[in-house]
Scaffold this motif. Structure first.
Motif, PDB file in Angstrom:
ATOM      1  N   ASP A 183      -1.340  10.601  -8.241  1.00  0.00           N
ATOM      2  CA  ASP A 183      -1.457  11.648  -7.230  1.00  0.00           C
ATOM      3  C   ASP A 183      -2.113  12.913  -7.784  1.00  0.00           C
ATOM      4  O   ASP A 183      -2.675  13.710  -7.034  1.00  0.00           O
ATOM      5  CB  ASP A 183      -0.068  11.982  -6.669  1.00  0.00           C
ATOM      6  CG  ASP A 183       0.479  10.878  -5.782  1.00  0.00           C
ATOM      7  OD1 ASP A 183      -0.234   9.876  -5.565  1.00  0.00           O
ATOM      8  OD2 ASP A 183       1.624  11.009  -5.290  1.00  0.00           O
ATOM      9  N   ARG A 209       0.313   5.079  -7.893  1.00  0.00           N
ATOM     10  CA  ARG A 209       0.414   4.728  -6.474  1.00  0.00           C
ATOM     11  C   ARG A 209      -0.596   3.628  -6.143  1.00  0.00           C
ATOM     12  O   ARG A 209      -1.777   3.724  -6.521  1.00  0.00           O
ATOM     13  CB  ARG A 209       0.164   5.950  -5.603  1.00  0.00           C
ATOM     14  CG  ARG A 209       0.430   5.696  -4.115  1.00  0.00           C
ATOM     15  CD  ARG A 209       0.158   6.924  -3.270  1.00  0.00           C
ATOM     16  NE  ARG A 209       1.015   8.039  -3.637  1.00  0.00           N
ATOM     17  CZ  ARG A 209       2.265   8.218  -3.187  1.00  0.00           C
ATOM     18  NH1 ARG A 209       2.789   7.323  -2.365  1.00  0.00           N
ATOM     19  NH2 ARG A 209       2.971   9.261  -3.576  1.00  0.00           N
ATOM     20  N   VAL A 217     -10.208   7.771   0.482  1.00  0.00           N
ATOM     21  CA  VAL A 217      -8.949   7.863  -0.243  1.00  0.00           C
ATOM     22  C   VAL A 217      -8.940   9.072  -1.171  1.00  0.00           C
ATOM     23  O   VAL A 217      -7.917   9.742  -1.331  1.00  0.00           O
ATOM     24  CB  VAL A 217      -8.704   6.576  -1.063  1.00  0.00           C
ATOM     25  CG1 VAL A 217      -7.500   6.728  -1.983  1.00  0.00           C
ATOM     26  CG2 VAL A 217      -8.532   5.382  -0.151  1.00  0.00           C
ATOM     27  N   GLN A 218     -10.108   9.372  -1.759  1.00  0.00           N
ATOM     28  CA  GLN A 218     -10.140  10.428  -2.765  1.00  0.00           C
ATOM     29  C   GLN A 218     -11.577  10.892  -2.999  1.00  0.00           C
ATOM     30  O   GLN A 218     -12.510  10.093  -2.944  1.00  0.00           O
ATOM     31  CB  GLN A 218      -9.553   9.900  -4.078  1.00  0.00           C
ATOM     32  CG  GLN A 218      -9.444  10.903  -5.194  1.00  0.00           C
ATOM     33  CD  GLN A 218      -8.931  10.254  -6.468  1.00  0.00           C
ATOM     34  OE1 GLN A 218      -9.712   9.965  -7.380  1.00  0.00           O
ATOM     35  NE2 GLN A 218      -7.624  10.016  -6.551  1.00  0.00           N
ATOM     36  N   ARG A 248       0.819  -1.203   0.000  1.00  0.00           N
ATOM     37  CA  ARG A 248       0.000   0.000   0.000  1.00  0.00           C
ATOM     38  C   ARG A 248       0.860   1.262   0.000  1.00  0.00           C
ATOM     39  O   ARG A 248       1.851   1.354   0.733  1.00  0.00           O
ATOM     40  CB  ARG A 248      -0.935   0.005   1.213  1.00  0.00           C
ATOM     41  CG  ARG A 248      -2.093   1.018   1.097  1.00  0.00           C
ATOM     42  CD  ARG A 248      -2.958   1.030   2.340  1.00  0.00           C
ATOM     43  NE  ARG A 248      -3.336  -0.287   2.812  1.00  0.00           N
ATOM     44  CZ  ARG A 248      -4.302  -1.033   2.303  1.00  0.00           C
ATOM     45  NH1 ARG A 248      -5.007  -0.587   1.272  1.00  0.00           N
ATOM     46  NH2 ARG A 248      -4.578  -2.218   2.809  1.00  0.00           N
ATOM     47  N   ASN A 249       0.485   2.214  -0.827  1.00  0.00           N
ATOM     48  CA  ASN A 249       1.139   3.516  -0.976  1.00  0.00           C
ATOM     49  C   ASN A 249       2.462   3.463  -1.742  1.00  0.00           C
ATOM     50  O   ASN A 249       3.104   4.499  -1.905  1.00  0.00           O
ATOM     51  CB  ASN A 249       1.353   4.204   0.384  1.00  0.00           C
ATOM     52  CG  ASN A 249       0.037   4.626   1.021  1.00  0.00           C
ATOM     53  OD1 ASN A 249      -0.882   5.059   0.322  1.00  0.00           O
ATOM     54  ND2 ASN A 249      -0.059   4.484   2.334  1.00  0.00           N
ATOM     55  N   VAL A 282      -3.189   1.918  -3.956  1.00  0.00           N
ATOM     56  CA  VAL A 282      -4.052   2.313  -2.836  1.00  0.00           C
ATOM     57  C   VAL A 282      -4.935   1.166  -2.355  1.00  0.00           C
ATOM     58  O   VAL A 282      -5.381   1.164  -1.206  1.00  0.00           O
ATOM     59  CB  VAL A 282      -4.930   3.534  -3.212  1.00  0.00           C
ATOM     60  CG1 VAL A 282      -4.057   4.739  -3.511  1.00  0.00           C
ATOM     61  CG2 VAL A 282      -5.843   3.228  -4.384  1.00  0.00           C
TER      62      VAL A 282
END
Length: 268
Positions: A233, A176, A200-201, A153-154, A178
Motif C-alpha cells: 500500500d 496486498r 490500480v496504481q 483480490r484485495n 491485486v
C-alpha cells in the motif's frame, strides 16, 4: 448430590456411598470428555497432516500435536479402565482425585485446543516493514488465518519469499493481492498499472520498465494460472511484484485478518 454437599461431607470427615458413587461418575465423565476431545484432535490433525493442507506451520509442530494428543488418548483410556475396575475409598481420597482430574482435564483440553488452532488455523505475526503503510505500521501485531487459504483480490497476505526462486534474500512479506490468475495486466501510456482495464496504481518512473518486462511474455497479457500480482500500500516504499515479479500461489501462506496491538481492528 451436588459437589457442595460432597465437600461438606469431606470437611466433616464423613463417608457416603451415594456421594462416592456420584463423585466416581463425575470423574469418569471428565476423563471421558478428555478422551473424546484428544481423540478428535488427534484424528483431525492426522488427516490434515496426511493431506498436507497448505499452512504456515512446519511439519515438526504438526507431528508434535499428533504425538501429544495421541498420548492423552492413551492416558485417558487407561484412566477410564482403571476407574471402571477400581473402587476408591475413603470419600476424602476420592474427592482429592476429583479435584486433580478436574484441573488436569481443563488444562489439557485447553492446551490441545490452543495448539490445534495455532498449528492449523491462525497464528500471530509482527510487522517489521513500512511497505503496507498506512494500512499496517511497523511493529503492528497481527492475527493471520492460514488453513487451506486461497488468495482473493484485495486480501492482505503473508508471503514466503523463496530466495532460490525469487533471487533475493529469503524472508516474509506482507502485501496486498491485486492481480489474480487470468486477469489482464498492462501498463498504459500514462505509466499507470491496469488490472482488467482498471487503474490500480500510478507507477513510479523507476519501476515502469521492470513491470513491462514482467508482463511482456504473458500469453495474451493475462496472469498465468497459479500466479498472483501483489503490491504494498506504500507505493513509494515497497518491494513487491513490481520488482520481483509474479508470486507463486504456494508462497502465499496466509491472510491477515486482525490487528490486536497497538490498535485493534479488522484488516481490510
Amino acid at each position: 448430590m451436588t459437589l457442595k454437599d460432597i465437600a461438606l461431607l469431606v470437611s466433616n470427615q464423613e463417608d457416603s456411598a451415594e456421594a462416592s458413587q456420584t463423585l466416581t461418575k463425575k470423574i469418569i465423565v471428565k476423563v471421558a470428555t478428555l478422551n473424546v476431545v484428544a481423540l478428535l484432535i488427534f484424528g483431525v490433525a492426522l488427516v490434515y497432516t496426511i493431506r498436507d493442507y497448505q499452512t504456515f506451520t512446519g511439519s515438526t509442530q504438526k507431528y508434535l500435536l499428533i504425538i501429544l494428543s495421541g498420548f492423552f488418548v492413551v492416558i485417558s483410556t487407561l484412566g477410564l479402565v482403571y476407574l471402571n475396575r477400581t473402587t476408591i475409598t475413603p470419600l476424602a481420597k476420592l474427592f482429592k482425585l476429583f479435584k486433580w482430574v478436574d484441573t488436569v482435564q481443563f488444562l489439557t483440553i485447553s492446551l490441545l485446543i490452543v495448539l490445534h488452532i495455532i498449528t492449523f488455523y491462525v497464528f500471530t505475526a509482527e510487522v517489521f516493514q513500512s511497505s503496507m503503510n498506512p494500512t499496517l505500521q511497523q511493529h503492528d501485531r497481527l492475527i493471520v488465518y492460514q488453513f487451506d487459504y486461497t488468495p482473493k483480490r484485495n486480501d492482505v497476505v503473508v508471503i514466503f519469499i523463496d530466495g532460490d526462486y525469487y533471487g533475493i534474500d529469503e524472508s516474509h512479506y506482507v502485501k496486498r493481492v491485486v492481480g489474480l490468475p487470468g486477469d489482464t495486466i498492462a501498463v498504459n501510456a500514462s505509466n499507470q498499472l491496469l488490472i482488467n482495464g482498471i487503474v490500480v496504481q500510478d507507477l513510479p518512473l523507476s519501476q515502469v520498465d521492470s513491470v513491462k518486462d514482467w508482463i511482456e511474455f504473458l500469453p495474451e497479457g493475462k496472469i498465468m494460472d497459479g500466479f498472483y500480482f501483489v503490491l504494498g500500500d506504500n507505493v513509494a516504499n515497497s518491494h513487491d511484484s513490481r520488482n520481483i515479479g509474479f508470486i507463486r500461489e504456494q508462497d502465499i501462506k496466509a491472510k491477515v485478518i486482525f490487528r490486536f496491538y497497538p490498535k485493534v481492528g479488522v484488516i481490510e
